[in-house]
Design an enzyme around this catalytic site. Structure first.
Site, short mmCIF file in Angstrom:
data_model
loop_
_atom_site.label_atom_id
_atom_site.label_comp_id
_atom_site.label_asym_id
_atom_site.label_seq_id
_atom_site.Cartn_x
_atom_site.Cartn_y
_atom_site.Cartn_z
N VAL A 11 5.41 13.71 -18.03
CA VAL A 11 4.31 12.94 -18.61
C VAL A 11 3.31 12.71 -17.50
O VAL A 11 3.66 12.66 -16.31
CB VAL A 11 4.77 11.60 -19.22
N SER A 12 2.06 12.56 -17.89
CA SER A 12 0.99 12.50 -16.91
C SER A 12 0.66 11.08 -16.52
O SER A 12 0.92 10.11 -17.25
CB SER A 12 -0.26 13.19 -17.46
N THR A 13 0.03 10.95 -15.36
CA THR A 13 -0.50 9.66 -14.92
C THR A 13 -1.91 9.45 -15.45
O THR A 13 -2.50 8.39 -15.24
CB THR A 13 -0.55 9.59 -13.38
N ASP A 14 -2.47 10.46 -16.14
CA ASP A 14 -3.83 10.34 -16.68
C ASP A 14 -3.82 9.49 -17.93
O ASP A 14 -3.06 9.72 -18.86
CB ASP A 14 -4.39 11.72 -17.03
#
Length: 261
Positions: A11-14
């Site tokens: 999963v992204s940090t964005d």
């Protein structure tokens, strides 16, 4: 011959990236492996931007496993979980080909024919384009909110906080009920409990999770290490129970613990 594969979930940090949870990705990948008759070797899960690959510890661990010949395949939910940079996808795919490892995607048809390889590059290209759009939307949205005098935050408020007025979203205040959960879980972790043990207790007591229906260890870790709420490198305990890097957790009074960086 039985095929042994590793599952890779990210999963992204964005803030604005459409993230399917780590648990959701794993569940879909396991179902896919069961249908294909694959044996799952390891599941690698991490929270990291898709625009970097050298810095991802779990990705490096998986790459080392196929270099050592421990697995014959890698399963991802979608190709952009592997990377959102076309150049990085090319590097990783070339490396997999060199070691005789096949990449499988749950949601996309990927094969090793010339057309299949071309399709992979097209998918990687669109993933990179989407990444640029995400950055643009994020920056533009935050600038506009700041110009309007509004609070600049992520896609939702951190666990433990709520809007004073849900309609106007004027300013945030402490959500005392959730803040109490944070205080207790932070103290439990500082005392030596694991994220698994704490999440199991929360579920058994029917405590509503930050998102979804139940608490997961990964989700609990994300809540307790939310970068919007943590102060970095601030020593709290002179005699920590684990001897790891200490961070101040949350501006909610009474919530402090040490978290592994």
């Amino acid at each position: 011959m039985t095929t042994i594969v590793d599952i890779y979930c990210r999963v992204s940090t964005d803030d604005q990236e459409n993230n399917t949870s780590l648990e959701g990705q794993e569940a879909e990948a396991r179902d896919y492996c069961k249908e294909q008759g694959f044996i799952v070797g390891m599941v690698h899960k991490e929270v990291f931007t898709g625009f970097k690959y050298r810095e991802r510890k779990k990705l490096l661990e998986m790459r080392q496993r196929y270099r050592e010949g421990k697995i014959q395949g890698v399963v991802v939910r979608t190709l952009d979980r592997l990377s959102r940079a076309q150049a990085h996808v090319s590097i990783l795919l070339e490396e997999m080909d060199y070691y005789g490892v096949t990449l499988y995607s749950v949601k996309e048809i990927i094969d090793n024919t010339p057309m299949g390889k071309f399709s992979r590059m097209v998918l990687a290209h669109f993933a990179e384009m989407e990444r640029e759009k995400i950055l643009d939307r994020t920056i533009t949205g935050r600038v506009n909110k700041a110009k309007d005098g509004k609070i600049v935050s992520g896609r939702k408020l951190p666990y433990g906080w709520k809007w004073n007025n849900d309609t106007t979203k004027d300013f945030v205040v402490i959500d005392e009920e959730r803040a109490a959960v944070l205080r207790q879980t932070a103290e439990e972790y500082a005392s030596g409990s694991t994220f698994y043990a704490i999440s199991t207790r929360l579920n058994s007591e029917g405590v509503p999770p930050a998102e979804g229906k139940v608490w997961y260890p990964d989700a609990l870790r994300r809540v307790l290490t939310d970068s919007r709420l943590t102060g970095k490198n601030l020593k709290i305990f002179d005699k920590g129970t684990r001897g790891k890097q200490v961070t101040l957790l949350y501006t909610i009074p009474g919530v402090q613990t040490e978290i592994e960086s």
